[in-house]
Design a protein around this motif. Structure first.
Motif, PDB file in Angstrom:
ATOM      1  N   ARG A   1       8.039  -7.205 -12.717  1.00  0.00           N
ATOM      2  CA  ARG A   1       6.723  -6.712 -12.212  1.00  0.00           C
ATOM      3  C   ARG A   1       6.984  -7.265 -10.650  1.00  0.00           C
ATOM      4  O   ARG A   1       6.126  -7.730  -9.913  1.00  0.00           O
ATOM      5  CB  ARG A   1       5.425  -7.263 -12.531  1.00  0.00           C
ATOM      6  CG  ARG A   1       5.367  -8.932 -12.585  1.00  0.00           C
ATOM      7  CD  ARG A   1       4.069  -9.179 -13.468  1.00  0.00           C
ATOM      8  NE  ARG A   1       3.036  -8.979 -12.321  1.00  0.00           N
ATOM      9  CZ  ARG A   1       2.200  -9.774 -11.752  1.00  0.00           C
ATOM     10  NH1 ARG A   1       2.929 -11.017 -11.594  1.00  0.00           N
ATOM     11  NH2 ARG A   1       1.263  -9.504 -11.175  1.00  0.00           N
ATOM     12  N   THR A   2       8.174  -6.802 -10.201  1.00  0.00           N
ATOM     13  CA  THR A   2       8.544  -7.462  -8.774  1.00  0.00           C
ATOM     14  C   THR A   2       7.637  -6.455  -7.670  1.00  0.00           C
ATOM     15  O   THR A   2       7.148  -7.154  -6.696  1.00  0.00           O
ATOM     16  CB  THR A   2       9.998  -6.947  -8.303  1.00  0.00           C
ATOM     17  OG1 THR A   2      10.337  -5.582  -8.719  1.00  0.00           O
ATOM     18  CG2 THR A   2      10.840  -7.581  -9.088  1.00  0.00           C
ATOM     19  N   VAL A   3       7.402  -5.478  -7.754  1.00  0.00           N
ATOM     20  CA  VAL A   3       6.462  -4.694  -6.802  1.00  0.00           C
ATOM     21  C   VAL A   3       5.039  -4.473  -7.467  1.00  0.00           C
ATOM     22  O   VAL A   3       5.134  -3.367  -8.329  1.00  0.00           O
ATOM     23  CB  VAL A   3       7.045  -3.368  -6.346  1.00  0.00           C
ATOM     24  CG1 VAL A   3       6.314  -2.905  -5.150  1.00  0.00           C
ATOM     25  CG2 VAL A   3       8.418  -3.761  -5.767  1.00  0.00           C
ATOM     26  N   THR A   4       4.096  -5.023  -7.194  1.00  0.00           N
ATOM     27  CA  THR A   4       2.642  -4.749  -7.675  1.00  0.00           C
ATOM     28  C   THR A   4       1.953  -3.865  -6.880  1.00  0.00           C
ATOM     29  O   THR A   4       2.341  -3.555  -5.751  1.00  0.00           O
ATOM     30  CB  THR A   4       2.054  -6.352  -7.987  1.00  0.00           C
ATOM     31  OG1 THR A   4       1.766  -6.691  -6.770  1.00  0.00           O
ATOM     32  CG2 THR A   4       2.925  -7.102  -8.909  1.00  0.00           C
ATOM     33  N   ALA A   5       0.739  -3.814  -7.201  1.00  0.00           N
ATOM     34  CA  ALA A   5      -0.250  -2.854  -6.247  1.00  0.00           C
ATOM     35  C   ALA A   5      -0.348  -3.658  -4.942  1.00  0.00           C
ATOM     36  O   ALA A   5      -0.514  -3.087  -4.115  1.00  0.00           O
ATOM     37  CB  ALA A   5      -1.463  -2.789  -7.253  1.00  0.00           C
ATOM     38  N   ALA A   6      -0.318  -5.241  -4.994  1.00  0.00           N
ATOM     39  CA  ALA A   6      -0.547  -5.805  -3.933  1.00  0.00           C
ATOM     40  C   ALA A   6       0.638  -5.465  -2.800  1.00  0.00           C
ATOM     41  O   ALA A   6       0.096  -5.129  -1.593  1.00  0.00           O
ATOM     42  CB  ALA A   6      -0.529  -7.222  -4.261  1.00  0.00           C
ATOM     43  N   GLU A   7       1.919  -5.494  -3.195  1.00  0.00           N
ATOM     44  CA  GLU A   7       2.786  -5.142  -2.246  1.00  0.00           C
ATOM     45  C   GLU A   7       2.791  -3.650  -1.589  1.00  0.00           C
ATOM     46  O   GLU A   7       2.943  -3.547  -0.598  1.00  0.00           O
ATOM     47  CB  GLU A   7       4.067  -5.255  -2.743  1.00  0.00           C
ATOM     48  CG  GLU A   7       4.648  -6.810  -3.085  1.00  0.00           C
ATOM     49  CD  GLU A   7       4.004  -7.563  -4.254  1.00  0.00           C
ATOM     50  OE1 GLU A   7       3.676  -8.693  -3.890  1.00  0.00           O
ATOM     51  OE2 GLU A   7       3.529  -6.922  -5.065  1.00  0.00           O
ATOM     52  N   GLN A   8       2.426  -2.944  -2.701  1.00  0.00           N
ATOM     53  CA  GLN A   8       2.506  -1.416  -2.073  1.00  0.00           C
ATOM     54  C   GLN A   8       1.249  -1.264  -1.341  1.00  0.00           C
ATOM     55  O   GLN A   8       1.322  -0.501  -0.211  1.00  0.00           O
ATOM     56  CB  GLN A   8       2.259  -0.690  -3.302  1.00  0.00           C
ATOM     57  CG  GLN A   8       3.543  -0.400  -4.167  1.00  0.00           C
ATOM     58  CD  GLN A   8       3.677   0.623  -5.285  1.00  0.00           C
ATOM     59  OE1 GLN A   8       3.559   1.858  -4.824  1.00  0.00           O
ATOM     60  NE2 GLN A   8       3.406   0.208  -6.580  1.00  0.00           N
ATOM     61  N   LYS A   9      -0.073  -1.935  -1.643  1.00  0.00           N
ATOM     62  CA  LYS A   9      -1.280  -1.918  -0.536  1.00  0.00           C
ATOM     63  C   LYS A   9      -0.539  -2.258   0.703  1.00  0.00           C
ATOM     64  O   LYS A   9      -1.077  -1.841   1.878  1.00  0.00           O
ATOM     65  CB  LYS A   9      -2.120  -2.658  -1.130  1.00  0.00           C
ATOM     66  CG  LYS A   9      -3.438  -2.497  -0.415  1.00  0.00           C
ATOM     67  CD  LYS A   9      -4.752  -3.212  -1.273  1.00  0.00           C
ATOM     68  CE  LYS A   9      -5.947  -3.362  -0.317  1.00  0.00           C
ATOM     69  NZ  LYS A   9      -6.764  -1.958  -0.462  1.00  0.00           N
ATOM     70  N   PHE A  10      -0.012  -3.374   0.849  1.00  0.00           N
ATOM     71  CA  PHE A  10       0.125  -4.470   2.108  1.00  0.00           C
ATOM     72  C   PHE A  10       1.144  -3.405   3.024  1.00  0.00           C
ATOM     73  O   PHE A  10       0.996  -3.033   4.152  1.00  0.00           O
ATOM     74  CB  PHE A  10       1.069  -5.493   1.726  1.00  0.00           C
ATOM     75  CG  PHE A  10       1.420  -6.162   3.239  1.00  0.00           C
ATOM     76  CD1 PHE A  10       0.491  -6.817   4.111  1.00  0.00           C
ATOM     77  CD2 PHE A  10       2.681  -5.964   3.584  1.00  0.00           C
ATOM     78  CE1 PHE A  10       0.907  -7.299   5.182  1.00  0.00           C
ATOM     79  CE2 PHE A  10       3.265  -6.618   4.898  1.00  0.00           C
ATOM     80  CZ  PHE A  10       2.334  -7.297   5.522  1.00  0.00           C
ATOM     81  N   PHE A  11       2.218  -2.892   2.325  1.00  0.00           N
ATOM     82  CA  PHE A  11       3.180  -1.994   3.112  1.00  0.00           C
ATOM     83  C   PHE A  11       2.724  -0.719   3.265  1.00  0.00           C
ATOM     84  O   PHE A  11       3.307  -0.083   4.079  1.00  0.00           O
ATOM     85  CB  PHE A  11       4.494  -2.193   2.385  1.00  0.00           C
ATOM     86  CG  PHE A  11       5.017  -3.395   2.416  1.00  0.00           C
ATOM     87  CD1 PHE A  11       5.691  -3.815   3.611  1.00  0.00           C
ATOM     88  CD2 PHE A  11       5.221  -4.269   1.374  1.00  0.00           C
ATOM     89  CE1 PHE A  11       6.385  -5.112   3.868  1.00  0.00           C
ATOM     90  CE2 PHE A  11       5.767  -5.463   1.506  1.00  0.00           C
ATOM     91  CZ  PHE A  11       6.311  -5.941   2.723  1.00  0.00           C
ATOM     92  N   ASN A  12       1.832  -0.135   2.698  1.00  0.00           N
ATOM     93  CA  ASN A  12       1.270   1.063   2.901  1.00  0.00           C
ATOM     94  C   ASN A  12      -0.001   1.084   3.848  1.00  0.00           C
ATOM     95  O   ASN A  12      -0.254   2.073   4.476  1.00  0.00           O
ATOM     96  CB  ASN A  12       0.721   1.826   1.681  1.00  0.00           C
ATOM     97  CG  ASN A  12       1.832   2.541   0.870  1.00  0.00           C
ATOM     98  OD1 ASN A  12       2.621   3.475   1.596  1.00  0.00           O
ATOM     99  ND2 ASN A  12       1.869   2.546  -0.379  1.00  0.00           N
ATOM    100  N   GLU A  13      -0.751   0.032   4.043  1.00  0.00           N
ATOM    101  CA  GLU A  13      -2.050  -0.069   4.801  1.00  0.00           C
ATOM    102  C   GLU A  13      -1.906  -0.847   5.881  1.00  0.00           C
ATOM    103  O   GLU A  13      -2.847  -0.867   6.761  1.00  0.00           O
ATOM    104  CB  GLU A  13      -3.020  -0.281   3.987  1.00  0.00           C
ATOM    105  CG  GLU A  13      -3.324   0.523   2.690  1.00  0.00           C
ATOM    106  CD  GLU A  13      -4.686   0.157   1.927  1.00  0.00           C
ATOM    107  OE1 GLU A  13      -5.454  -0.320   2.505  1.00  0.00           O
ATOM    108  OE2 GLU A  13      -4.584   0.781   0.615  1.00  0.00           O
ATOM    109  N   CYS A  14      -1.013  -1.929   6.026  1.00  0.00           N
ATOM    110  CA  CYS A  14      -0.982  -3.113   7.089  1.00  0.00           C
ATOM    111  C   CYS A  14       0.230  -2.604   8.110  1.00  0.00           C
ATOM    112  O   CYS A  14       1.161  -2.718   7.879  1.00  0.00           O
ATOM    113  CB  CYS A  14      -0.832  -4.304   6.344  1.00  0.00           C
ATOM    114  SG  CYS A  14      -1.292  -5.536   7.873  1.00  0.00           S
TER     115      CYS A  14
END
Length: 253
Positions: free
Chosen positions: A121-134
Motif C-alpha cells: 500500500r505504497t501509495v495511499t489516498a493521502a499521497e495522492q491527495k497531497f500530490f494532486n492538491e498541494c
C-alpha cells in the motif's frame, strides 16, 4: 541568499516512516532534537513528548539538532486517517512558508517519506491527495523510499516459498531484493507522476537504522532539484560532515 543562514526542510509521511531516524543520520547524531516554537522559544521536551504520544505534531514547531544547527526541520503529522483539518493545516503551512517575504522562514525542500514496510500500500489516498492538491510552488518535493532494507526479508521469504534452502535463499536475496525495490519504485513513480503536482525526485534510502550511515545521496539529490544556486550552496555548507560534497560542489561550479 546572504540573509538565509539555515536550511529549512519540511518532512512528511505516515507514522512509522522513519522520519526522525533520517534526520538523525543527516545530522550525524543519536540525540533527539530540541523543539522551538515559531518565534524561536524553546519548548519543554516533556510537553512535546506528551503531544507526540497522542499523535499530535505542530507543523510550526522547529526541530533543531545541536550536532548540526544549520538545519531546521518541520514535521507534518500524517493525515492518512483522512483528517481534513490536518491536511488543510499542512497545506496552509506549505503555501505560507514557500512564499513568505521572510527569507529565513522559507522552507527550501520537502522530503516525503514512504515506508517500504507497507510496500503493498505504497501509495495511499493521502499521497495522492497531497500530490494532486498541494501546489508547493518553487519548493521541490523529494520522495524518500524508507526502510528499503525490509525487502531483504521479503526476498528470503519469497525464495524459501519457491523451494530454495535457507543458504541458497540468503545468497539470492540481494538480487531479489533489488528487483523488488525496482518494481515498487516504478509502481510509485507511475502513480505519482500522473498527479497534478508530482515530486521532483525519488530516492531509496538504505541502512538508516545504522549509526553513521552516509547521507550523501540524499543531500546530492536535494541539491540537484533546488532552483537556486545559492540554496544549493547553503545546503552543501550545512552538511558539515561531508568535505567531499563541498569539494564536488566547488569543482562543479
Amino acid at each position: 541568499m546572504k540573509n538565509i543562514k539555515r536550511f529549512r526542510v519540511l518532512v512528511m509521511g505516515r507514522a512509522n516512516a522513519g522520519k526522525t531516524t533520517i534526520l538523525q543520520r543527516v545530522c550525524n547524531t543519536v540525540d533527539k532534537p530540541e523543539i522551538f516554537d515559531g518565534n524561536g522559544r524553546k519548548i519543554d521536551n516533556a510537553v512535546v513528548q506528551g503531544t507526540l504520544g497522542r499523535g499530535y505534531h505542530n507543523i510550526e514547531h522547529e526541530l533543531v539538532f545541536q550536532s548540526n544547527p544549520g538545519y531546521v526541520f518541520h514535521d507534518s503529522s500524517g493525515f492518512e486517517a483522512g483528517s481534513t483539518q490536518q491536511f488543510e493545516d499542512m497545506k496552509k503551512f506549505v503555501i505560507s512558508h514557500a512564499a513568505t517575504n521572510s527569507l529565513d522562514k522559507r522552507i527550501h525542500a520537502i522530503w516525503y517519506c514512504i515506508p517500504m514496510t507497507d510496500y503493498e500500500r505504497t501509495v495511499t489516498a493521502a499521497e495522492q491527495k497531497f500530490f494532486n492538491e498541494c501546489d508547493t510552488g518553487h519548493v521541490p518535493v523529494v520522495v524518500l523510499l524508507t526502510k528499503v532494507d525490509f525487502f531483504h526479508l521479503v526476498a528470503i521469504e519469497e525464495l524459501l516459498d519457491e523451494g530454495l534452502k535457507m543458504e541458497e535463499a540468503k545468497r539470492g536475496a540481494i538480487a531479489r531484493a533489488s528487483q523488488l525495490l525496482e518494481k515498487w519504485q516504478v509502481h510509485i513513480k507511475h502513480i505519482l507522476d500522473q498527479c497534478k503536482f508530482p515530486p521532483e525526485f525519488y530516492l531509496p534510502l538504505t541502512k538508516m537504522h545504522e549509526e553513521g550511515t552516509d547521507c550523501t545521496a540524499l543531500i546530492q539529490c536535494t541539491g540537484s532539484v533546488l532552483n537556486e544556486e545559492g540554496l544549493e550552496r547553503l545546503l552543501i555548507s550545512t552538511q558539515q560532515s561531508s568535505i567531499a560534497l563541498c569539494i564536488e560542489f566547488a569543482m562543479g561550479r
